[in-house]
Scaffold this active site. Structure first.
Site, short mmCIF file in Angstrom:
data_model
loop_
_atom_site.label_atom_id
_atom_site.label_comp_id
_atom_site.label_asym_id
_atom_site.label_seq_id
_atom_site.Cartn_x
_atom_site.Cartn_y
_atom_site.Cartn_z
N GLU A 298 -6.64 -0.88 15.23
CA GLU A 298 -7.44 -1.82 14.44
C GLU A 298 -7.01 -3.26 14.71
O GLU A 298 -5.81 -3.54 14.76
CB GLU A 298 -7.23 -1.46 12.95
CG GLU A 298 -7.96 -2.32 11.95
CD GLU A 298 -7.67 -1.85 10.51
OE1 GLU A 298 -7.31 -0.67 10.31
OE2 GLU A 298 -7.79 -2.67 9.60
N LYS B 243 -9.32 5.16 4.79
CA LYS B 243 -8.02 4.48 4.85
C LYS B 243 -7.74 3.89 3.47
O LYS B 243 -8.42 2.95 3.05
CB LYS B 243 -8.08 3.37 5.90
CG LYS B 243 -6.79 2.63 6.13
CD LYS B 243 -7.00 1.45 7.10
CE LYS B 243 -5.73 0.66 7.30
NZ LYS B 243 -5.99 -0.74 7.67
N ASP C 205 -2.80 -0.56 12.51
CA ASP C 205 -3.55 -1.79 12.21
C ASP C 205 -2.66 -2.93 12.67
O ASP C 205 -1.63 -3.23 12.06
CB ASP C 205 -3.84 -1.90 10.70
CG ASP C 205 -4.67 -3.15 10.39
OD1 ASP C 205 -5.00 -3.90 11.33
OD2 ASP C 205 -4.99 -3.36 9.20
N GLU D 257 0.82 -1.21 0.00
CA GLU D 257 0.00 0.00 0.00
C GLU D 257 0.86 1.26 0.00
O GLU D 257 0.36 2.35 0.29
CB GLU D 257 -0.95 -0.02 1.20
CG GLU D 257 -1.93 -1.17 1.13
CD GLU D 257 -2.93 -1.22 2.27
OE1 GLU D 257 -2.66 -0.62 3.33
OE2 GLU D 257 -3.98 -1.84 2.08
N ARG E 243 -8.50 -1.79 -0.15
CA ARG E 243 -7.81 -3.06 0.07
C ARG E 243 -6.36 -2.90 -0.35
O ARG E 243 -6.00 -1.95 -1.02
CB ARG E 243 -8.45 -4.20 -0.74
CG ARG E 243 -9.91 -4.48 -0.49
CD ARG E 243 -10.29 -4.78 0.93
NE ARG E 243 -9.56 -5.83 1.59
CZ ARG E 243 -10.09 -6.96 2.06
NH1 ARG E 243 -11.38 -7.20 1.89
NH2 ARG E 243 -9.37 -7.85 2.72
N SER E 244 -5.54 -3.88 0.03
CA SER E 244 -4.13 -3.79 -0.36
C SER E 244 -3.95 -4.01 -1.86
O SER E 244 -3.00 -3.51 -2.45
CB SER E 244 -3.29 -4.77 0.45
OG SER E 244 -3.85 -6.06 0.39
N ASP F 257 -11.67 -4.90 11.87
CA ASP F 257 -11.59 -5.13 10.42
C ASP F 257 -11.83 -6.62 10.16
O ASP F 257 -12.99 -7.04 9.97
CB ASP F 257 -10.23 -4.66 9.90
CG ASP F 257 -9.96 -5.08 8.46
OD1 ASP F 257 -10.93 -5.40 7.74
OD2 ASP F 257 -8.78 -5.09 8.04
N LYS G 278 -15.27 -2.41 4.51
CA LYS G 278 -14.71 -2.76 3.19
C LYS G 278 -15.84 -3.48 2.45
O LYS G 278 -16.23 -4.60 2.85
CB LYS G 278 -13.54 -3.73 3.35
CG LYS G 278 -12.28 -3.15 3.98
CD LYS G 278 -11.33 -4.31 4.29
CE LYS G 278 -9.94 -3.85 4.67
NZ LYS G 278 -9.16 -4.96 5.28
P1 PGA Z 1 -6.04 -6.25 3.05
O1 PGA Z 1 -5.52 -5.39 4.28
O2 PGA Z 1 -6.69 -5.37 2.07
O3 PGA Z 1 -4.78 -6.91 2.56
O4 PGA Z 1 -6.98 -7.27 3.64
C1 PGA Z 1 -6.04 -4.16 4.64
C2 PGA Z 1 -6.26 -4.10 6.12
O5 PGA Z 1 -6.02 -5.08 6.84
O6 PGA Z 1 -6.75 -3.10 6.61
ZN ZN Z 2 -6.91 -4.31 8.74
#
Ligand code: PGA
Ligand code: ZN
Length: 422
Positions: A287, A390, A246, A209, A368-369, A314, A339
């Site tokens: 988080e 975020k 997080d 990210e 998302r990542s 999350d 999300k």
């Molecule tokens: P992810 O991570 O999109 O790889 O699940 C984002 C997060 O944990 O906030």
């Molecule tokens: Zn997270």
């Protein structure tokens, strides 16, 4: 609402170069819009199923041609020619067709691409900006912009695993605008990159990210370095720029034990550790401090830190109304990380939002990542009245697409960034 005329779909690549789904929706009044969906790496186990092809000879099984075929085939067949009065009736029709709780039949990636493309087409048909149409879907009528939370340092599954925790984020608490917040965060990021070169002798190596990922000796060093970078950029830690983390602790939790920084921690030791950070560092949001399975200990976590910081779920909540309901009842958290692709459709995510709001929780709208250059998340964060957004670091076009869209919305609305704390 006009009639759905046709759907189209395609496999495209996300910011990690992995396949994801793009869909296009055409209405009979000529409105046409598209959307692409993101994908996580540090996923919660209760997330809706992202349908992948599983063919090891192509993208190591990650292909999305089945999800694409589901849109062009059965989903289109089921929806074409129908007049949907609102977003919910469209989403409901897809859920009915899928028939599973985790969307394993058609794939949450297929459903979400259609759900958002349809919302965009309806916004176009109403000649409204997407954030206004999304506000109507959620019944939100506030006029604020979300506070930025921007990745500075990365660890865990988004980096090389040097440290366990996934993100240390900057929160420009004294900024009154998105524009000002971005400039502040940029200055701290530059100071941090210089610090990494000086201290760790590393160039600005970036995680998924865009966060900096030098070989920190410990998590505590990550937090200390973040404070040092804030100060070096000329800001007051906590007053101008605060921190969020997080912990993403589900990924280092097994059989009741957290394997953290080379040591074994019980749940109550984790809570003490985090309460200690909150006393020593300007942390305003934590988080996934405990694992998604550690339900019994979340209430103690909230009691220990909930007065001082957001206790954000999350992986723990997975934007899932059933999990959120249980967490509200047992007083496990006070904030939701939302999300949309964790649950699969806009309507279900809107239900998660309403539920969390009804308990007085704060909301962080999150990317998302694995992202694409699509910017619908910025509109969602405004339309749904997110307290925070975020998106990742202040680099990489898939992240900047969202920040730049927020700047656009800000220049059109002149709405204020939400106060912190509210
Ligand atoms: P992810 O991570 O999109 O790889 O699940 C984002 C997060 O944990 O906030
Ligand atoms: Zn997270």
């Amino acid at each position: 609402m006009p009639t759905l005329k046709s759907l189209n779909a395609m496999e495209i690549l996300d910011s990690r170069g992995r396949p994801t789904v793009w869909a296009q929706c055409t209405l009979d009044d000529g409105a046409i819009a598209d959307a692409s969906v993101p994908s996580g790496a540090s996923t919660g186990s209760a997330e809706a199923l992202e349908l992948r092809d599983g063919d090891r000879n192509r993208y190591r099984g990650l292909g999305c041609t089945k999800a694409v075929a589901n849109i062009i085939g059965p989903i289109q067949q089921h929806l074409r020619g129908r007049d949907f009065t609102d977003q919910q009736s469209l989403d409901h029709a897809m859920l009915e067709l899928d028939g599973t709780t985790n969307k394993s039949n058609l794939g949450a990636n297929a459903l979400l691409a259609v759900s958002i493309a349809f919302a965009r087409a309806c916004a176009a048909s109403r000649t409204l900006p997407l954030y206004k149409h999304l506000a109507d879907i959620a019944g939100h009528n506030g006029q604020t912009l979300p506070r930025l939370t921007v990745n500075l340092f990365s660890g865990g599954k988004h980096a090389g695993g040097q440290v366990c925790i996934q993100d240390v984020l900057l929160v420009p608490v004294s900024a009154n605008t998105i524009n000002q917040g971005l400039a502040m965060v940029w200055a701290v990021y530059q100071s941090a990159a210089e610090l990494c070169l000086r201290k760790y002798n590393t160039r600005a190596l970036k995680a998924d990210e865009g966060g900096l990922a030098p070989p920190f000796a410990s998590t505590e060093d990550m937090l200390k370095d973040a404070v040092e970078a804030i100060t070096a950029a000329g800001f007051r830690p906590g007053q101008d720029v605060a921190l969020a983390v997080d912990v993403a602790s589900s990924h280092f939790y097994e059989n009741g034990i957290y394997q953290f920084d080379g040591q074994r921690y019980s749940s109550s030791q984790m809570i003490d550790l985090i309460a200690g950070w909150i006393n020593r560092y300007p942390l305003v949001s934590v988080e996934d401090a405990l694992s998604e399975d550690d339900w019994a200990n979340w209430p103690a976590l909230r009691r220990a830190i909930g007065e001082k910081a957001m206790v954000l779920g999350d992986d723990f909540l997975c934007t899932n109304p059933a999990r959120i309901g249980r967490a509200i009842e047992s007083q496990c958290a006070n904030a939701l990380l939302l999300k949309v692709n964790q649950i699969g459709t806009l309507s279900e995510a809107a239900e998660a939002l309403r539920l969390a709001r009804s308990a007085g929780w704060r909301i962080t709208i999150s990317a998302r990542s694995g992202e694409t250059e699509d910017n619908w998340l910025a509109d969602l964060s405004v339309g749904w009245g997110g307290d925070q957004i975020k998106v990742g670091s202040i680099n990489q076009s898939e992240r900047l697409a969202k920040y730049n869209r927020l700047l656009q919305i800000e220049s059109q609305t002149h709405w204020p960034v939400i106060n912190w704390p509210k």
